[in-house]
Design an enzyme around this catalytic site. Structure first.
Site, PDB file in Angstrom:
ATOM      1  N   CYS A  76     -64.233  25.542  -6.563  1.00 29.97           N
ATOM      2  CA  CYS A  76     -63.357  25.356  -5.401  1.00 29.97           C
ATOM      3  C   CYS A  76     -64.176  25.189  -4.131  1.00 29.97           C
ATOM      4  O   CYS A  76     -64.610  26.167  -3.524  1.00 29.97           O
ATOM      5  CB  CYS A  76     -62.396  26.538  -5.277  1.00 29.97           C
ATOM      6  N   CYS A  93     -62.626  26.775  -1.086  1.00 28.05           N
ATOM      7  CA  CYS A  93     -62.798  28.237  -1.017  1.00 28.05           C
ATOM      8  C   CYS A  93     -64.229  28.606  -0.606  1.00 28.05           C
ATOM      9  O   CYS A  93     -64.442  29.488   0.207  1.00 28.05           O
ATOM     10  CB  CYS A  93     -62.556  28.900  -2.369  1.00 28.05           C
ATOM     11  N   ASP A  94     -65.198  27.948  -1.203  1.00 26.64           N
ATOM     12  CA  ASP A  94     -66.580  28.440  -1.118  1.00 26.64           C
ATOM     13  C   ASP A  94     -67.547  27.535  -0.348  1.00 26.64           C
ATOM     14  O   ASP A  94     -68.638  27.972   0.006  1.00 26.64           O
ATOM     15  CB  ASP A  94     -67.150  28.614  -2.543  1.00 26.64           C
TER      16      ASP A  94
END
Ligand code: NAP
Length: 348
Positions: free
Chosen positions: A168, A171-172
Site C-alpha cells: 500500500c 499507506c506507507d
C-alpha cells in the site's frame, strides 16, 4: 436466543459497525477472527490490514502528536504495551485498531476471537458456525471480513514485510525510509501505475517490474506511467528475491527475465506489491451474490444491503475501489444504520 446482529470481521468497518450497533442498544456480537498460523500466513489475523501497517497519517483525527499517555489510560492491561511502543507521530495501524476495538467493547460489544466458517442464510434467524463448531443465531448479519493484498509468495518478501515491503503506497509511501530513494513497484495494472505515480513524488526513481511487454492498465493510466520521467518500466521481468539487511530492511531486488535474459539486481529501499487483492469471502461462496472477483455485491444503490435481506456488507469485502481505512469505517457505520433500520422495520 437469537442475536440482534452478528458482525463478522474486525477491521475499521467491523468496529465502526460494532460501535454504532452497540450504541443503538443492539448488543452486537463480533467475531473478530481466530489467531492462527494459517491466518497469519494469509494476512487475515484479527484487526485487519491496518494492523499490518506502520504509521497511519491519513486517518482524520490523528495528527502528529504524542499519544502515549492517552493510550496508557484508554487501553486495557493486556494491550498497554502499545503505549510504550508509540512513536510520537500520529497513530500507528495497530494502535488505531486496538483503540477502535476498545471503543466498541466500551459500548458493550461482545467479542469472540474466532472465525466464522459456515453460514446458513436460508433460515430465519440466520445461523453462523464458528471454527470451534459453535452455531450462533442472528436476526441480522454484517459482513466486514475485508480483503487481503496478494503477494508474490517469496520467503524473502515475507521477511521484509513492514521493513520495506508493502502492498500500500498510499499507506506507507511517504515514510522517511523511502524519501529520495529508488523504489520498486511490482505489477502492470491500474493499481501498480497508481502506486508508482504516487511514489514518484517521494522517490528518486520508481522501477515498475512487469512480467510482460505491455501494461494491463487502462490507456490513460498506462500513459501516465509512460510519460512520468521518474518511472522506469522494467519489461518482461519478475522479482526473484527481495534483498535486504536485518537492520536496514530492503536494499534491493533480484530480477529474473521472463524472456531468457540473464538475472540482475536493482538497488531499492522498498518494494511495493500491486498485483491485486483477494476478498475474504470463501465462507460465503454460493450464499451471497458476488462480483466475478468474489467481492460481495451491494444490491441497493448507496446502501450496504447484500443479495440476502437482513445481511449487510461493509468495507473492503465489498469495495475494490476506494480500499481506505476511513472509507471502510464509513461503510461500517452505514451497515450498522441499515441493519438497525431493517430490524426496526421487522419489529426485531
Ligand atoms: P489487475 O488489473 O488484476 O492487475 C494486476 C497486475 O499484477 C497485472 O499486471 C498482472 O500481470 C500482475 N500480476 C498478477 N499476479 C502476478 C504475479 N504473481 N507476479 C507478477 N505480476 C503479477 O489488478 P489492479 O491493478 O489491482 O486493479 C484491480 C481493478 O481495480 C481493475 O479493474 C482496475 O482497473 C481497478 N483500478 C482502477 C484504478 C483507477 O482507475 N485509478 C486504480 C486502481 C485499480 P499481467 O498483466 O501479466 O496479468
Amino acid at each position: 436466543m437469537a442475536e440482534h446482529v452478528v458482525i463478522v470481521g474486525s477491521g475499521p468497518a467491523g468496529w465502526s459497525a460494532a460501535i454504532y450497533t452497540a450504541r443503538a442498544n443492539l448488543k452486537p456480537l463480533c467475531f473478530e477472527g481466530a489467531i492462527t498460523e494459517d491466518n497469519r500466513q494469509l494476512g487475515t489475523l484479527p484487526l485487519g490490514q491496518l494492523s499490518l501497517t506502520t504509521e497511519v497519517e491519513n486517518y482524520a483525527g490523528f495528527p502528529a502528536g504524542d499519544m502515549s499517555a492517552y493510550l496508557k489510560s484508554s487501553l486495557p492491561e493486556e494491550h498497554s504495551w502499545l503505549a510504550d511502543q508509540h512513536h510520537k507521530q500520529g497513530v500507528s495501524g495497530p494502535e488505531l485498531m486496538h483503540l477502535m476495538r476498545q471503543q466498541a467493547a466500551n459500548f458493550g460489544t461482545r467479542i469472540v476471537t474466532d472465525d466464522i466458517v459456515e453460514v446458513d442464510f436460508n433460515v430465519r434467524p440466520f445461523r453462523l458456525r464458528s471454527s470451534q463448531g459453535e452455531w450462533v443465531e442472528a436476526h441480522s448479519v454484517i459482513i466486514a471480513t475485508g480483503a487481503r493484498a496478494n503477494y508474490l509468495g517469496l520467503p524473502s518478501e515475507d521477511k521484509y514485510k513492514n521493513r520495506g515491503v508493502s502492498a500500500c503506497a498510499v499507506c506507507d509511501g511517504a515514510l522517511p525510509r523511502f524519501r529520495n530513494k529508488p523504489l520498486v513497484v511490482v505489477g502492470g495494472g491500474d493499481s501498480a501505475v497508481e502506486e508508482a505515480d504516487y511514489l514518484s513524488k517521494f522517490a528518486s526513481v520508481v522501477y515498475m517490474i512487469h512480467r510482460r511487454d505491455a501494461l494491463r492498465a487502462s490507456k490513460i493510466m498506462a500513459d501516465r506511467a509512460l510519460n512520468n520521467k521518474k518511472i522506469n518500466i522494467q519489461w518482461n521481468t519478475e522479482v526473484e528475491e527481495v534483498l535486504g539487511e536485518d537492520k536496514a530492511g530492503v536494499t534491493g531486488v533480484k530480477l529474473k527475465s521472463t524472456v531468457g535474459e540473464p538475472s540482475r539486481t536493482l538497488e531499492a529501499a522498498g518494494m511495493f506489491v500491486a498485483i491485486g487483492h483477494t476478498p475474504n469471502t470463501v465462507f460465503l461462496e454460493g450464499k451471497l451474490a458476488m462480483t466475478p472477483k468474489k467481492y460481495l455485491q451491494w444490491t441497493v444503490p448507496f446502501r450496504t444491503n447484500t443479495s440476502v435481506e437482513g445481511v449487510f456488507a461493509a468495507g473492503d469485502v465489498a469495495d475494490d475501489y476506494y480500499r481506505q481505512a476511513i472509507t471502510a469505517a464509513g461503510s461500517g457505520c452505514q451497515a450498522a444504520l441499515d441493519a438497525e433500520r431493517w430490524l426496526a422495520g421487522k419489529g426485531l
